[in-house]
Design a protein around this motif. Structure first.
Motif, PDB file in Angstrom:
ATOM      1  N   ILE A 199       0.849  -1.201   0.000  1.00 53.33           N
ATOM      2  CA  ILE A 199       0.000   0.000   0.000  1.00 53.33           C
ATOM      3  C   ILE A 199       0.879   1.244   0.000  1.00 53.33           C
ATOM      4  N   VAL A 200       0.437   2.272  -0.708  1.00 52.76           N
ATOM      5  CA  VAL A 200       1.087   3.580  -0.644  1.00 52.76           C
ATOM      6  C   VAL A 200       0.117   4.556   0.003  1.00 52.76           C
ATOM      7  N   ILE A 201       0.593   5.250   1.019  1.00 52.08           N
ATOM      8  CA  ILE A 201      -0.228   6.158   1.812  1.00 52.08           C
ATOM      9  C   ILE A 201       0.238   7.591   1.598  1.00 52.08           C
ATOM     10  N   HIS A 202      -0.716   8.497   1.519  1.00 52.31           N
ATOM     11  CA  HIS A 202      -0.389   9.925   1.501  1.00 52.31           C
ATOM     12  C   HIS A 202      -0.300  10.365   2.969  1.00 52.31           C
ATOM     13  N   PRO A 203       0.925  10.536   3.511  1.00 52.56           N
ATOM     14  CA  PRO A 203       1.074  10.733   4.958  1.00 52.56           C
ATOM     15  C   PRO A 203       0.312  11.921   5.520  1.00 52.56           C
ATOM     16  N   GLU A 204       0.365  13.060   4.858  1.00 53.61           N
ATOM     17  CA  GLU A 204      -0.281  14.252   5.413  1.00 53.61           C
ATOM     18  C   GLU A 204      -1.796  14.074   5.478  1.00 53.61           C
ATOM     19  N   ARG A 205      -2.388  13.596   4.396  1.00 52.11           N
ATOM     20  CA  ARG A 205      -3.840  13.374   4.413  1.00 52.11           C
ATOM     21  C   ARG A 205      -4.215  12.348   5.470  1.00 52.11           C
ATOM     22  N   TYR A 206      -3.444  11.283   5.554  1.00 56.66           N
ATOM     23  CA  TYR A 206      -3.731  10.219   6.514  1.00 56.66           C
ATOM     24  C   TYR A 206      -3.679  10.733   7.949  1.00 56.66           C
ATOM     25  N   LEU A 207      -2.615  11.432   8.307  1.00 53.52           N
ATOM     26  CA  LEU A 207      -2.451  11.873   9.686  1.00 53.52           C
ATOM     27  C   LEU A 207      -3.491  12.916  10.081  1.00 53.52           C
ATOM     28  N   LYS A 208      -3.863  13.771   9.158  1.00 51.79           N
ATOM     29  CA  LYS A 208      -4.895  14.768   9.473  1.00 51.79           C
ATOM     30  C   LYS A 208      -6.258  14.101   9.648  1.00 51.79           C
ATOM     31  N   ARG A 209      -6.509  13.058   8.891  1.00 47.87           N
ATOM     32  CA  ARG A 209      -7.778  12.341   9.061  1.00 47.87           C
ATOM     33  C   ARG A 209      -7.764  11.495  10.327  1.00 47.87           C
ATOM     34  N   LEU A 210      -6.604  10.956  10.658  1.00 47.30           N
ATOM     35  CA  LEU A 210      -6.512  10.203  11.910  1.00 47.30           C
ATOM     36  C   LEU A 210      -6.733  11.133  13.096  1.00 47.30           C
ATOM     37  N   TRP A 211      -6.227  12.340  13.011  1.00 43.76           N
ATOM     38  CA  TRP A 211      -6.463  13.300  14.089  1.00 43.76           C
ATOM     39  C   TRP A 211      -7.948  13.630  14.209  1.00 43.76           C
TER      40      TRP A 211
END
Length: 439
Positions: A199-211
């Motif tokens: 899997i390839v993850i977009h880190p910034e989008r992922y972390l902001k959604r996790l927050w």
């Protein structure tokens, strides 16, 4: 007049009853520590490690029916450091094709966090991960021999097993793929290792959604999660908390109390380039894998790829310098050098990269852990127990190049240790090695 006063008095009494009712409800949910204080956590760092610790802390207390007040501190924002500059390649293997320590446990835990972030942000249109697989071409005969020796030889659950590909099969998956070296023949049957479920993850989008998922979880439990764009220099600033977690990446050793411990971490400055198509017709093939290697290509979506990375070890020289670099743009001269370097290297592996143009150059400083017999493992533990005047202080550091595969699993372990105030819940493999003999 008297009637009005009686009416106002009745309203005031009703308001007091409502406040008392709310306080009663909250008192059933709120966790109180031994000093009679409401459970309040501070997490320093809003990258992979910090966000994972937040989520799992909230889940521990939610399972108990306890409210938590959670404050996150980061001077440059969510995903503002090295986590935001990561390529986002998720898989459980090392360069030889072997599973890394707890690799599958880490992948599973990360996939669970992806699901949590996705469930909390269904209304947001932009995807933040891509399930296209990952391919690693062999660049030397030794690496190809290692692939033959290890790939497919371990029992790997959940369909995350890897397989060997010959050149024709690899190129059919990703037209244009090459070995990237003249030292290794493309015709060999062990041309590449293929991880179909990569899997390839977009880190910034992922972390902001996790927050966002963390905020929702805190509110659902009767508590609150807040973010503070603020630098923390010492735990002494945080005496109102039950416990503090230091998870600020390369900046963590700059915190006063961590300096005294002298964690064995090596700074490493890395840069990546983000590319977009030169024209509206060019896209990264939807069913094609991303490329893993010394030079990698992470297809975050069909019109955005990340190529990396440069590596400068012992740069910067200190955690204080690393912290001062946070949020700073890459110098224009350095940008030109990085673009030339990485585009040239990727052109040897995937010549079609010439159809793409550089959109941005990003950089981040990683804190690299020491090597052990199990590989390069992060460091985690309790820095100091709680006292009458200071909170218990914990740290999670040295995720290095494996922040994505390890952050969710280690965040879970750390949350359990913090919530139970039990350092024995931290796996002993993650303790810092003893200092070497003095000379």
């Amino acid at each position: 007049m008297r009637a009005t006063m009686r009416a106002q008095g009745a309203k005031a009494a009703a308001a007091r009853r409502r406040r008392l009712s709310c306080q009663t409800v909250l008192s059933k949910k709120e966790k109180v520590d031994l000093n009679g204080k409401e459970t309040r956590y501070a997490v320093v760092g809003a990258g992979f490690a910090g966000m994972a610790a937040c989520w799992h802390l909230l889940q521990v207390h939610r399972s108990r029916g306890e409210a938590v007040q959670l404050d996150v501190f980061d001077a440059v924002g969510i995903a503002g450091g090295a986590s935001g500059a990561a390529a986002g390649l998720l898989h459980p293997y090392n360069t030889k094709g072997k599973l890394i320590w707890k690799g599958m446990d880490g992948v599973r835990a990360t996939v669970e966090l992806l699901s949590a972030a996705e469930s909390a942000t269904k209304d947001e249109p932009s995807p933040f991960y891509r399930c296209g697989g990952i391919v690693r071409p062999a660049t030397t005969s030794k690496q190809a021999s290692n692939f033959v020796k290890h790939v497919g030889k371990e029992e790997v659950p959940d369909g995350w097993d890897a397989e060997l590909l010959d050149y024709a099969t690899a190129k059919a998956l990703l037209p244009g793929l090459q070995s990237g070296t003249d030292c290794w023949p493309e015709e060999d049957e062990a041309f590449a290792m293929y991880i179909q479920k990569g899997i390839v993850i977009h880190p910034e989008r992922y972390l902001k959604r996790l927050w966002k998922a963390c905020r929702m979880a805190a509110e659902d439990g009767g508590g609150e999660a807040r973010f503070h764009r603020q630098r923390i220099d010492s735990v002494q600033e945080m005496d109102r908390y039950t416990a503090v977690i230091l998870a600020g990446g390369a900046a963590t050793p700059a915190i006063r109390e961590v300096k005294d411990v002298n964690l064995p971490l090596t700074m490493c400055l890395g840069q990546v380039i983000e590319l977009i198509p030169r024209d509206r017709h060019t896209v990264y093939p939807a069913a094609s894998p991303s490329i893993l290697g010394a030079t990698y290509l992470a297809a975050q979506d069909e019109r955005r790829v990340v190529v990396g990375a440069t590596k400068l070890y012992n740069v910067p020289e200190s955690a204080e310098q690393a912290r001062s670099m946070l949020g700073q743009p890459v110098d224009r001269t350095v940008q030109d050098q990085v673009e030339t370097n990485l585009c040239s290297r990727m052109d040897q592996v995937y010549p079609l990269i010439s159809n793409w143009t550089v959109h941005a150059v990003k950089q981040g400083v990683r804190a690299m852990p020491p090597r052990s017999s199990l590989g390069s493992l992060p460091l985690m533990g309790r820095l100091s127990p709680a006292t009458s005047t200071h909170p218990a202080t914990w740290y999670l550091a040295g995720l290095g190049a494996r922040g994505l595969v390890y952050h969710a699993l280690l965040g879970h372990w750390l949350a359990q240790a913090v919530a139970h105030n039990d350092p024995d819940r931290v796996p002993p493999e993650l303790a810092p090695p003893p200092p070497g003999p003095t000379r």
